[in-house]
Design a protein around this motif. Sequence first.
Motif, mmCIF file in Angstrom:
data_model
loop_
_atom_site.group_PDB
_atom_site.id
_atom_site.type_symbol
_atom_site.label_atom_id
_atom_site.label_comp_id
_atom_site.label_asym_id
_atom_site.label_seq_id
_atom_site.Cartn_x
_atom_site.Cartn_y
_atom_site.Cartn_z
ATOM 1 N N MET A 1 0.949 -1.281 -0.092
ATOM 2 C CA MET A 1 -0.023 -0.080 -0.100
ATOM 3 C C MET A 1 0.931 1.293 0.047
ATOM 4 O O MET A 1 1.554 1.632 0.924
ATOM 5 C CB MET A 1 -0.829 0.060 1.358
ATOM 6 C CG MET A 1 -1.984 -1.135 1.056
ATOM 7 S SD MET A 1 -2.949 -1.067 2.820
ATOM 8 C CE MET A 1 -3.541 0.846 2.701
ATOM 9 N N ALA A 2 0.759 2.059 -1.078
ATOM 10 C CA ALA A 2 1.626 3.222 -1.217
ATOM 11 C C ALA A 2 0.863 4.433 -1.625
ATOM 12 O O ALA A 2 1.487 5.503 -2.080
ATOM 13 C CB ALA A 2 2.760 2.933 -2.042
ATOM 14 N N ARG A 26 11.501 -0.067 -1.501
ATOM 15 C CA ARG A 26 12.426 -1.141 -1.895
ATOM 16 C C ARG A 26 12.927 -2.040 -0.795
ATOM 17 O O ARG A 26 12.921 -3.304 -0.920
ATOM 18 C CB ARG A 26 13.745 -0.502 -2.510
ATOM 19 C CG ARG A 26 14.723 -1.732 -2.911
ATOM 20 C CD ARG A 26 13.967 -2.404 -4.235
ATOM 21 N NE ARG A 26 15.120 -3.599 -4.625
ATOM 22 C CZ ARG A 26 15.556 -3.308 -5.951
ATOM 23 N NH1 ARG A 26 15.480 -2.374 -6.678
ATOM 24 N NH2 ARG A 26 16.624 -4.288 -6.108
ATOM 25 N N ARG A 27 12.872 -1.508 0.357
ATOM 26 C CA ARG A 27 13.353 -2.402 1.433
ATOM 27 C C ARG A 27 12.196 -3.406 1.857
ATOM 28 O O ARG A 27 12.289 -4.459 2.271
ATOM 29 C CB ARG A 27 13.646 -1.497 2.597
ATOM 30 C CG ARG A 27 14.914 -0.843 2.678
ATOM 31 C CD ARG A 27 15.410 -0.166 3.996
ATOM 32 N NE ARG A 27 16.605 0.498 3.648
ATOM 33 C CZ ARG A 27 17.674 -0.146 3.804
ATOM 34 N NH1 ARG A 27 17.814 -1.409 4.306
ATOM 35 N NH2 ARG A 27 19.046 0.541 3.904
ATOM 36 N N VAL A 28 10.859 -2.740 1.818
ATOM 37 C CA VAL A 28 9.814 -3.608 1.999
ATOM 38 C C VAL A 28 9.605 -4.829 1.024
ATOM 39 O O VAL A 28 9.308 -5.872 1.244
ATOM 40 C CB VAL A 28 8.562 -2.733 2.065
ATOM 41 C CG1 VAL A 28 7.142 -3.637 2.086
ATOM 42 C CG2 VAL A 28 8.368 -1.640 2.969
ATOM 43 N N VAL A 29 9.762 -4.461 -0.276
ATOM 44 C CA VAL A 29 9.622 -5.518 -1.420
ATOM 45 C C VAL A 29 10.652 -6.541 -1.093
ATOM 46 O O VAL A 29 10.582 -7.804 -1.390
ATOM 47 C CB VAL A 29 9.512 -4.867 -2.673
ATOM 48 C CG1 VAL A 29 9.660 -5.919 -3.678
ATOM 49 C CG2 VAL A 29 8.355 -4.095 -2.693
ATOM 50 N N CYS A 99 3.984 0.738 2.740
ATOM 51 C CA CYS A 99 5.121 0.781 2.326
ATOM 52 C C CYS A 99 5.799 1.719 3.162
ATOM 53 O O CYS A 99 7.038 1.695 2.994
ATOM 54 C CB CYS A 99 4.842 2.026 1.098
ATOM 55 S SG CYS A 99 4.228 3.501 1.475
ATOM 56 N N ASP A 100 5.417 2.050 4.514
ATOM 57 C CA ASP A 100 6.444 2.673 5.356
ATOM 58 C C ASP A 100 6.803 1.742 6.530
ATOM 59 O O ASP A 100 7.187 2.048 7.571
ATOM 60 C CB ASP A 100 5.638 3.966 5.901
ATOM 61 C CG ASP A 100 4.627 3.885 6.782
ATOM 62 O OD1 ASP A 100 3.877 2.425 6.751
ATOM 63 O OD2 ASP A 100 3.691 4.680 7.144
ATOM 64 N N MET A 101 6.563 0.364 6.393
ATOM 65 C CA MET A 101 7.168 -0.550 7.359
ATOM 66 C C MET A 101 8.159 -1.339 6.661
ATOM 67 O O MET A 101 8.054 -2.529 6.445
ATOM 68 C CB MET A 101 5.836 -1.516 7.666
ATOM 69 C CG MET A 101 4.664 -0.726 8.241
ATOM 70 S SD MET A 101 3.403 -2.187 8.426
ATOM 71 C CE MET A 101 2.411 -1.204 9.954
ATOM 72 N N PRO A 102 9.411 -0.766 6.566
ATOM 73 C CA PRO A 102 10.649 -1.359 5.827
ATOM 74 C C PRO A 102 11.114 -2.659 6.821
ATOM 75 O O PRO A 102 11.964 -3.228 6.234
ATOM 76 C CB PRO A 102 11.458 -0.216 5.974
ATOM 77 C CG PRO A 102 11.115 0.602 6.816
ATOM 78 C CD PRO A 102 9.718 0.592 7.151
ATOM 79 N N PHE A 187 6.434 -3.833 13.299
ATOM 80 C CA PHE A 187 5.346 -2.987 13.105
ATOM 81 C C PHE A 187 5.727 -1.488 12.924
ATOM 82 O O PHE A 187 4.919 -0.638 12.843
ATOM 83 C CB PHE A 187 4.373 -3.119 14.020
ATOM 84 C CG PHE A 187 3.410 -4.688 13.832
ATOM 85 C CD1 PHE A 187 2.970 -5.092 12.836
ATOM 86 C CD2 PHE A 187 3.372 -5.368 14.973
ATOM 87 C CE1 PHE A 187 2.505 -6.283 12.543
ATOM 88 C CE2 PHE A 187 2.753 -6.536 15.106
ATOM 89 C CZ PHE A 187 2.472 -7.229 13.853
ATOM 90 N N GLU A 188 6.912 -1.406 12.987
ATOM 91 C CA GLU A 188 7.382 0.142 12.960
ATOM 92 C C GLU A 188 7.250 0.803 11.876
ATOM 93 O O GLU A 188 7.490 0.256 10.619
ATOM 94 C CB GLU A 188 8.931 0.007 13.142
ATOM 95 C CG GLU A 188 9.425 1.361 13.351
ATOM 96 C CD GLU A 188 11.225 1.617 13.928
ATOM 97 O OE1 GLU A 188 11.684 2.578 13.724
ATOM 98 O OE2 GLU A 188 11.806 0.547 14.156
ATOM 99 N N SER A 189 6.614 1.925 11.980
ATOM 100 C CA SER A 189 6.013 2.670 10.816
ATOM 101 C C SER A 189 6.694 3.982 10.797
ATOM 102 O O SER A 189 6.904 4.709 11.756
ATOM 103 C CB SER A 189 4.457 3.102 11.009
ATOM 104 O OG SER A 189 4.129 3.747 9.840
#
Length: 204
Positions: A1-2, A26-29, A99-102, A187-189
């Motif tokens: 989700m971005a 990219r870190r998430v993916v 997308c903000d959960m790397p 879960f760090e956002s």
Amino acid sequence: MAGGYSTRFGDEDKAVADLAGTPMIRRVVDRLAAVTDAVVVNCREDQRGAIAAALEGCAPTIEFALDPVEDRGPVAGIGTGLEAVDETYGREFATVVACDMPFVDPDLLELLFERARDADADGAVVQLEDGWYQTTQAVYRTEPMARACAETLESDDKRIVAALERVDYVTVAEKVLEDADVDDATFESLDTKEALEAAATRLE
């Protein structure tokens, strides 16, 4: 989700913000590559070019599910993404990650998938110690949850929890994650510049 507008992040799109030399999405993916061979990115049309560039060369196949109507919130984003997973890949289950959960832990996603499958449920979510549900790092059965999102968008209550209540789901208590050795940071956002900078300092 971005697809969000990153209102707490300033003018920059947090999806492609630099996190210690690597775009955050990219870190998430890269972490999702441990548990899937295909990723669907839900975003706005104006984000697609920058996100595609950030994900060039990723191990999973990347597809885009663009918002037909912008800024309708997470229920719309989840529904759009799940519809694309169902139509493009025909997968019964999908994981949803913001997308903000790397630091998303692939082991958590495997655990949630197993719980949903074993219970023959439409999804599996973590119930946090404060009672809230972690809905943007969860596993859902694609067709039922996509339908629930569509129905929720037509209702007065457009919260993601309202969509969740329309399907048969199982919960995993937060304390279970300790026994499963799930990374505490999963879960760090990083939804502010300050959070991004703090995470970059740790990584560097």
